[in-house]
Design a protein around this motif. Structure first.
Motif, short mmCIF file in Angstrom:
data_model
loop_
_atom_site.label_atom_id
_atom_site.label_comp_id
_atom_site.label_asym_id
_atom_site.label_seq_id
_atom_site.Cartn_x
_atom_site.Cartn_y
_atom_site.Cartn_z
N TRP A 154 1.01 -5.08 1.22
CA TRP A 154 1.53 -4.05 1.36
C TRP A 154 1.59 -3.11 2.93
CZ3 TRP A 154 -0.34 -0.51 -3.39
CH2 TRP A 154 0.18 -0.98 -4.51
N HIS A 155 2.39 -3.57 3.84
CA HIS A 155 2.16 -3.36 5.13
C HIS A 155 3.61 -3.08 5.75
CE1 HIS A 155 4.11 -7.29 6.05
NE2 HIS A 155 3.47 -7.72 5.17
N THR A 156 3.95 -2.22 6.83
CA THR A 156 5.28 -2.03 7.53
C THR A 156 4.93 -1.93 8.99
OG1 THR A 156 6.94 -0.44 7.58
CG2 THR A 156 5.00 0.57 7.18
N HIS B 55 9.36 0.11 5.85
CA HIS B 55 8.67 0.71 4.47
C HIS B 55 7.64 -0.20 3.73
CE1 HIS B 55 10.89 -2.20 2.07
NE2 HIS B 55 11.78 -2.06 2.78
N THR B 56 6.70 0.40 3.12
CA THR B 56 6.08 -0.28 2.22
C THR B 56 5.54 0.53 1.12
OG1 THR B 56 3.54 -1.38 2.25
CG2 THR B 56 3.82 0.78 3.55
N VAL B 57 5.30 -0.32 0.04
CA VAL B 57 4.67 0.48 -1.24
C VAL B 57 3.13 0.66 -0.95
CG1 VAL B 57 3.95 0.06 -3.60
CG2 VAL B 57 5.78 -1.48 -2.69
N MET B 58 3.02 1.89 -1.49
CA MET B 58 1.43 2.28 -0.90
C MET B 58 0.51 2.56 -2.39
SD MET B 58 2.22 5.10 2.07
CE MET B 58 0.41 5.28 2.33
N GLU B 59 1.23 2.86 -3.60
CA GLU B 59 0.50 3.10 -4.85
C GLU B 59 1.34 3.07 -5.73
OE1 GLU B 59 -1.82 3.00 -6.64
OE2 GLU B 59 -3.13 4.28 -5.41
N PHE B 60 0.82 2.24 -7.06
CA PHE B 60 1.33 2.38 -8.34
C PHE B 60 1.75 3.60 -8.95
CE2 PHE B 60 -0.75 -1.95 -7.82
CZ PHE B 60 0.48 -2.75 -7.78
N GLU C 284 8.37 -4.69 -2.55
CA GLU C 284 7.14 -5.33 -1.71
C GLU C 284 7.62 -6.67 -1.14
OE1 GLU C 284 3.42 -5.67 -4.03
OE2 GLU C 284 2.81 -7.42 -2.84
N PRO C 285 8.80 -7.56 -1.50
CA PRO C 285 9.13 -8.76 -0.80
C PRO C 285 9.70 -8.25 0.56
CG PRO C 285 9.95 -8.67 -3.15
CD PRO C 285 9.32 -7.32 -2.92
N GLY C 286 10.09 -7.07 0.65
CA GLY C 286 10.46 -6.57 2.20
C GLY C 286 11.92 -6.26 2.56
N VAL D 50 -1.92 -0.70 3.60
CA VAL D 50 -2.92 -0.61 2.60
C VAL D 50 -3.88 -1.52 2.27
CG1 VAL D 50 -3.24 0.35 0.28
CG2 VAL D 50 -1.06 0.97 1.37
N LEU E 41 -2.63 -9.11 -11.95
CA LEU E 41 -1.17 -9.38 -12.27
C LEU E 41 -0.61 -8.03 -12.46
CD1 LEU E 41 -1.19 -12.33 -14.58
CD2 LEU E 41 -0.23 -12.30 -12.45
N ARG F 266 7.23 -1.97 -7.01
CA ARG F 266 6.51 -3.07 -6.06
C ARG F 266 7.52 -4.37 -6.39
NH1 ARG F 266 2.11 -6.07 -8.34
NH2 ARG F 266 1.32 -6.50 -6.20
N ARG F 267 8.03 -4.68 -7.41
CA ARG F 267 8.85 -5.75 -7.72
C ARG F 267 10.08 -5.86 -6.92
NH1 ARG F 267 12.01 -8.64 -7.88
NH2 ARG F 267 13.25 -9.57 -9.62
N GLU G 119 8.52 -7.58 9.68
CA GLU G 119 9.58 -6.85 9.02
C GLU G 119 10.25 -7.43 7.86
OE1 GLU G 119 12.44 -4.47 11.70
OE2 GLU G 119 13.64 -4.28 10.24
N PRO G 120 10.57 -8.60 7.79
CA PRO G 120 10.95 -9.31 6.54
C PRO G 120 10.09 -9.07 5.33
CG PRO G 120 11.24 -10.67 8.35
CD PRO G 120 10.41 -9.56 8.96
N GLY G 121 9.08 -8.91 5.53
CA GLY G 121 8.08 -8.46 4.28
C GLY G 121 7.28 -9.40 3.69
N HIS H 66 6.78 -13.92 -0.12
CA HIS H 66 7.17 -12.42 -0.41
C HIS H 66 6.79 -12.49 -1.86
CE1 HIS H 66 9.52 -12.39 3.31
NE2 HIS H 66 9.34 -13.57 3.08
N TYR H 67 5.84 -11.25 -2.17
CA TYR H 67 5.24 -11.26 -3.54
C TYR H 67 6.27 -10.17 -4.32
CZ TYR H 67 2.02 -11.10 -7.15
OH TYR H 67 1.41 -11.44 -8.65
N THR H 68 6.58 -10.70 -5.55
CA THR H 68 7.12 -9.65 -6.14
C THR H 68 6.35 -9.13 -7.70
OG1 THR H 68 7.93 -11.13 -8.13
CG2 THR H 68 9.20 -11.17 -6.05
#
Lengths: 186, 186
Positions: A42-44, B43-48, B20-22, A56, B186, B16-17, A20-22, A161-163
């Motif tokens: 990209w997961h939850t 929650h999660t990002v799924m697409e740009f 994505e870090p959650g 994803v 990137l 995502r910036r 959950e912390p991502g 944790h990726y930004t």
């Protein structure tokens, strides 16, 4: 650093603790005698019981086909000491190299799936495909975690944790606010 | 602390910036003249492009009905100074209280949706329901972010990441490893 954190069984209903912390995770897979690893951000968590994780996996990944075909994978939690390895795994293709060998990672046998655990990671969650109905449209897989292995210590490992743009946030300090919560929400 | 971070327009393809870090986020909604706020960690990002975010909103939440009915919400990013407010929002029900008033938060008008932005948050992402096909089975909503507002500074705000059991991880330092990435990733 302990290069090989000793993992123990962990309740699958409690893996939100780690996901959950991502954090960025490493997804290992196996298909037709070959293994592979991909980096995933990209997961939850989706449910406690059954223990569901949605994620994803882009169709262009070599792992996409291995995981689609096998219906299995292992989600592994790397700590910050593995940062360069995590990046290299995300910037190479399993169609060209054996990532376990190339990056000196150790495949350990899983209990419930064919995909290998990554010994160097802090935790490993064995997953079986639960629902693939959104794979075609969004590359979105819903997995059930069927077995979890977690290192007993440290309790709060430093995760990545990726930004985007090549920048990672490292997990910082923890704050306990348990006293503010309703019991039923803990 | 700047209690009211000044937000600017931000490209929806780049959210995502922040997500994505959650981080834990606050989801604001509006339906039939009333507003509400919930705390969300799944929650999660799924697409740009389109800018898609998938998330779980439990059916027991007052927000579930408001968001299901309106097909809209705003995902707001609180920083660590709001930790107690975030918890209180998660431990109360909009069926009983007006959360904006109770927790002294300021609703700002959104541009594309009826749901309000939360002025005190670092970023606000206006969302419209994109795909509700997994709502019945998993309470899983796929939203399109149609408008994004982000405070220009600080560049890396301290965010909250929930681990369960009343414990939050705070985002730590950032590490730039851009030199290790392929340009196309990137």
């Amino acid at each position: 650093m302990n290069r090989y954190p000793k993992k123990k069984d962990f309740p699958v209903s409690k893996i939100r603790r780690y996901l959950e912390p991502g954090p960025v995770v490493l997804v290992s897979s196996s298909w037709k005698g070959k293994t592979n690893i991909m980096t995933m951000g990209w997961h939850t968590v989706m449910e406690f019981t059954p223990s569901l994780v949605g994620c994803v996996i882009a169709g262009g990944n070599h792992s996409f086909h291995m995981i689609s075909n096998s219906g299995e994978c292992v989600i592994n939690l790397p700590t910050s000491v593995l940062i360069d390895t995590v990046i290299k795994i995300g910037n190479t293709s399993g169609a060209e190299i054996d990532k376990f060998r190339e990056f000196e990672l150790t495949p350990d046998e899983a209990q419930e799936v064919e995909a290998p655990l990554i010994r160097e990671c802090h935790a490993s969650f064995e997953c079986r495909l639960h629902d693939g109905s959104l794979v075609e449209k969004y590359n979105f897989f819903i997995f059930e975690v069927v077995k979890a292995h977690v290192a007993a210590s440290p309790k709060y490992p430093e995760t990545l944790h990726y930004t985007g743009d090549g920048v990672f946030m490292l997990s910082g300090k923890t704050v306990n606010r348990r006293s503010l919560f309703s019991e039923r929400l803990l």
